[in-house]
Every structure is written in C-alpha cells, then in structure tokens.
Motif scaffolding. Structure first.
Motif, PDB file in Angstrom:
ATOM      1  N   SER A  36      34.431  37.895  41.892  1.00 54.28           N
ATOM      2  CA  SER A  36      33.185  38.879  41.891  1.00 54.28           C
ATOM      3  C   SER A  36      32.337  37.952  40.817  1.00 54.28           C
ATOM      4  O   SER A  36      32.554  37.193  39.983  1.00 54.28           O
ATOM      5  CB  SER A  36      33.335  40.020  41.287  1.00 54.28           C
ATOM      6  OG  SER A  36      32.444  41.093  40.954  1.00 54.28           O
ATOM      7  N   GLY A  37      30.925  38.383  40.796  1.00 49.82           N
ATOM      8  CA  GLY A  37      29.848  38.108  39.731  1.00 49.82           C
ATOM      9  C   GLY A  37      28.306  38.385  40.327  1.00 49.82           C
ATOM     10  O   GLY A  37      28.252  38.533  41.391  1.00 49.82           O
ATOM     11  N   ASN A  70      36.261  37.323  37.662  1.00 47.06           N
ATOM     12  CA  ASN A  70      34.536  37.457  37.092  1.00 47.06           C
ATOM     13  C   ASN A  70      34.017  36.143  36.823  1.00 47.06           C
ATOM     14  O   ASN A  70      34.359  35.356  36.190  1.00 47.06           O
ATOM     15  CB  ASN A  70      34.487  38.351  36.243  1.00 47.06           C
ATOM     16  CG  ASN A  70      34.901  39.878  36.442  1.00 47.06           C
ATOM     17  OD1 ASN A  70      34.522  40.543  37.557  1.00 47.06           O
ATOM     18  ND2 ASN A  70      35.804  40.448  35.493  1.00 47.06           N
ATOM     19  N   GLY A  99      26.031  41.438  36.433  1.00 46.35           N
ATOM     20  CA  GLY A  99      27.271  41.212  36.856  1.00 46.35           C
ATOM     21  C   GLY A  99      28.259  42.360  36.616  1.00 46.35           C
ATOM     22  O   GLY A  99      29.413  42.433  36.595  1.00 46.35           O
ATOM     23  N   PRO A 128      28.953  42.555  42.444  1.00 45.50           N
ATOM     24  CA  PRO A 128      29.395  43.878  42.189  1.00 45.50           C
ATOM     25  C   PRO A 128      28.703  45.121  42.754  1.00 45.50           C
ATOM     26  O   PRO A 128      27.512  44.762  43.391  1.00 45.50           O
ATOM     27  CB  PRO A 128      29.040  43.902  40.490  1.00 45.50           C
ATOM     28  CG  PRO A 128      28.721  42.548  40.266  1.00 45.50           C
ATOM     29  CD  PRO A 128      28.427  41.807  41.372  1.00 45.50           C
ATOM     30  N   ARG A 181      37.115  47.488  42.795  1.00 40.52           N
ATOM     31  CA  ARG A 181      37.476  47.660  41.545  1.00 40.52           C
ATOM     32  C   ARG A 181      38.745  48.688  41.312  1.00 40.52           C
ATOM     33  O   ARG A 181      39.676  48.286  40.375  1.00 40.52           O
ATOM     34  CB  ARG A 181      36.220  48.525  40.722  1.00 40.52           C
ATOM     35  CG  ARG A 181      36.204  48.172  39.434  1.00 40.52           C
ATOM     36  CD  ARG A 181      34.858  48.619  38.703  1.00 40.52           C
ATOM     37  NE  ARG A 181      35.067  48.293  37.293  1.00 40.52           N
ATOM     38  CZ  ARG A 181      34.293  49.003  36.429  1.00 40.52           C
ATOM     39  NH1 ARG A 181      33.903  50.396  36.947  1.00 40.52           N
ATOM     40  NH2 ARG A 181      34.294  48.711  35.188  1.00 40.52           N
TER      41      ARG A 181
END
Length: 427
Positions: A29-30, A179, A220, A159, A167
């Motif tokens: 993710s990021g 991340n 993020g 995100p 999540r």
C-alpha cells in the motif's frame, strides 16, 4: 531485466520488504506515485524468469482497465526479454522463453485465466476489489501442484477508507500489509534521500489535492471523512465500469459554478432504474458558454432525455432552452435529496447498489467521500464543501420526481423499484 532485491537504488523501504516477503498473501500500500505497481510487477517478472513453466495471473477489477494501466508498466519491464504477447492492444497472455506464462484477467470475466491452479496471482489496485474477490483468487493459488517455491497472492493498492477490508484483514493476520512512501521511489528521491528536481511537480500535484483524497493519495492515510454524509459510500462497491449498452436512457445533471467548480454529469439509467455516472465535467473558472457547449456535445452524443439544473440558475436554464435542450430546474430540500442519494447507495437484495460511478469520475468519488455534516449534527445540514456533484444529482432526483421536490412522486418511483428488486430476488 530481473530486479536485484539488494539494489538500494531499485528497491527501498516498504517496496524492499514487500519484494523479500514469502507470506502467502501480501499487499503493498502507499500514496500515488510511490512505485507500488512497478515493484509488484517486477516481482511477478522475477518469478517468471526464475521458475520455468510456472503459471501466473495479472488481474484487476475489470479487464478493460488493464491495458491502460498495469499492462503498460509490465510491457516496459519485460522489454527485450523475448516475451511473446497474445493480444497487442489488450494483452491476454504473456509467454516467456522458458515456458512461464502470465494470464491477464479482469474479475468481470476471468473464467479462462482462473480455470486452474496458479503459482502466483497479482492484483492491481486491490482497494477496488471486494473481500469476496480476494478470497476467490486465493482459492486459485493454494500451492497445489505449484512450480514456484512460495506460491503467493499479492497486489498493490492506494489507501482506502479507514474500515476497508484490506486494513481489517491485515489487523487479523489474514494478509501482510506493507506501506510504501514517496522516498521509496528512485525516480522521485535519489539514493541520498534528496528530492530530484524533475520530480517536484509530481509531488506538488498530489499535495494540491484536498480532503480525503489528499490524505490517501499524498499522505498515504487510510481515511474516511469523519461525519461523512454518504457514510455508506464504498469505492470497492460503487466505483466500476459499465458499458453504454447497459443503459435504457441518459440524463445530464448540472451544478452552476465559476469560482466553485461548474459540474456536468452524464448519468445512464438501466432498465432496473439504476444510475451510473459515466462521465464528469468538473472545472473552475469556466464561462457559462463553455458549460453549455459541453452539455450540447454530450446531449448530441447520447440523446439525453433531461438536463437537470438548479432552479435558481435561471440564466443557465434559459441558455440551454434557447438551444433546444430539455433543461428543467430542480431544487427541493437538501436533506431530502441526500436521503434519496443515500437510498441509491444502499446495496439492494440482489447485491448491487442503485448508484455507481465510473473510475474516471474522480471528483465525484472525492466529493462523496469528503462531504460531511456540520459539527452540530442536530441541524441535519451538511457543510457547504465538496457538495457540487451531490447537488447536481439532487437536482436530477428532484426533476424526475416532478420538478417540485414532490416527495409523493419520488416515493412512488422508489416503491416500484423496490417491488421490481424483490421480484428478481425471488426468481
């Protein structure tokens, strides 16, 4: 070229950890422009080169979105490697000289690509798929008969909302979430951590975003606006592609603006009364003649039955009618209009909502995620921010209810749709 995981100039931070991971399910993710997709696809390419005859899948929510996104990145990675591609404009299968293969699939039509066990499955923009999609893909990547040493379901994502299933799964230990950051991207920051001069504009564009969109794509952060008006909006459910052939008729919904953005939304309605916002015009500083020109162009293309406008925008209504366009003013109470749109966002008995948005309608999505109530919730009034696309759709609801905010007319339409949905559920 196969990526060397020890090359600090190629892989850093979260990207390096993701590449070295051996867990069966993982997501990188990021924020936007952190090199997530490049990292994930480089890992896929490395697997193909390392394991002759291995079988893999490159997937996304819809097949039509692959060619202009992750496939372009993959094509750059495999350039000069002798990989054969079946389907030039819309790739369907990549075959390596060593016999490894990558099947390309949209989850809207993935039967062949997922007809048997795969060594790995890569999912682009995981935030767009549902938990059920993810579990289905996992059932095709269990390690049964695998060629690779560590079979893996993996992907990348921006995100999403603070309660997004990705999540939640990470908190429960059902997947490993890494991340990434802008400093992980060697085309933005050099080895010493200095911002490259040519990259500053890329970050400036992300920094200029507002609301939830800025938090997600620049900072993020997994975030949903506190006190969101449309708290049942979920991008994984409400953002998707639909072909024009699905729709029985089209409408245009407008919100007048100059300092604030002028909005024109192309809305398709299918035979079941579901709405889909297929296109958006969302610009500040535009003269009324520019807006009218846009309305006329889309009306000519789609033969729109109604052009809904704020009843208070008398000049705009007059200009549209002067061109023979079916402009009608709508208004109604703000809270009534919000209630109607909230009802459309609810997932019906057949598992589908009655209002969706094309992925290209980024301002609609941003506003539906960012529109919030005033702090004094007892007043039932939202803040006058991020409301332009919602207002346009409210005017359309009002016009189709009779143009006077007629709650009885609207209720009759809702009842007819509800009965139709119940009938389909029982069939």
């Amino acid at each position: 070229m196969v990526v060397d995981p020890t090359d600090a100039n190629a892989l850093r931070g979260g990207a390096l950890k993701f590449f070295a991971c051996r867990d069966p399910r993982s997501i990188l993710s990021g924020p936007s422009d952190t090199g997530k997709t490049w990292t994930a696809l480089s890992f896929l390419h490395t697997l193909c080169c390392a394991y002759p005859g291995s079988q893999h899948v490159m997937a996304r929510k819809t097949y039509s979105s692959i060619a202009s996104s992750c496939a372009q990145t993959f094509n750059r990675i495999i350039a000069g490697c002798g990989v054969r591609v079946l389907g030039s404009d819309s790739p369907r299968l990549y075959t390596y000289p060593n016999g490894a293969q990558v099947w390309v699939a949209g989850l809207d039509n993935a039967e062949k690509a997922l007809s048997s066990e795969r060594d790995s499955i890569y999912v682009n923009q995981c935030e767009q798929v549902t938990a059920q999609d993810w579990e289905m893909l996992g059932s095709r990547c269990t390690g049964r008969g695998a060629v690779v040493k560590w079979p893996r379901l993996f992907g990348d994502c921006n995100p999403g909302g603070s309660l997004h299933w990705i999540r939640q799964y990470a908190k429960e230990g059902r997947l490993t979430l890494f991340n990434g950051a802008h400093r992980d991207n060697p085309t933005i920051y050099d080895r010493a951590g200095q911002l490259l001069p040519e990259a500053s504009r890329r970050l400036d564009a992300l920094a200029s975003l507002t609301g939830v969109r800025r938090k997600r794509l620049f900072e993020g952060v997994w975030a949903t606006a506190e006190g969101a008006v449309y708290d049942n909006f979920d991008a994984a459910v409400h953002v998707l592609h639909r072909p024009a052939a699905d729709f029985k008729r089209f409408f245009l919904a407008l919100d007048e603006g100059f300092t604030n953005p002028a909005v024109v939304l192309l809305v398709g309605e299918d035979a079941d009364g579901r709405w889909h916002v297929a296109r958006e015009f969302y610009q500040t500083g535009q003269l009324q003649e520019t807006v009218v020109k846009q309305v006329k162009a889309w009306h000519t293309e789609f033969k729109c039955q109604v052009v809904a406008v704020d009843a208070a925008a008398a000049g705009l209504v007059a200009d549209l009618k002067a061109l023979g366009l079916p402009a009608r003013g709508g208004k109604g109470r703000v809270k009534d209009g919000i209630d109607r749109l909230q009802n459309r966002l609810k997932v019906a008995g057949d598992g589908r909502p009655r209002l969706t948005f094309a992925p290209e309608c980024v301002n609609c999505v941003n506003e539906f995620e960012s529109y919030v109530w005033e702090q004094d919730r007892a007043k039932d009034m939202p803040k006058k921010e991020h409301d332009h696309t919602s207002d346009a759709l409210r005017y359309l609801e009002d016009v189709l209810a009779g143009g006077t905010g007629d709650a009885q007319v609207f209720a009759k339409r809702e009842a007819l749709v509800a009965r139709s949905e119940r009938g389909r559920t029982l069939m």
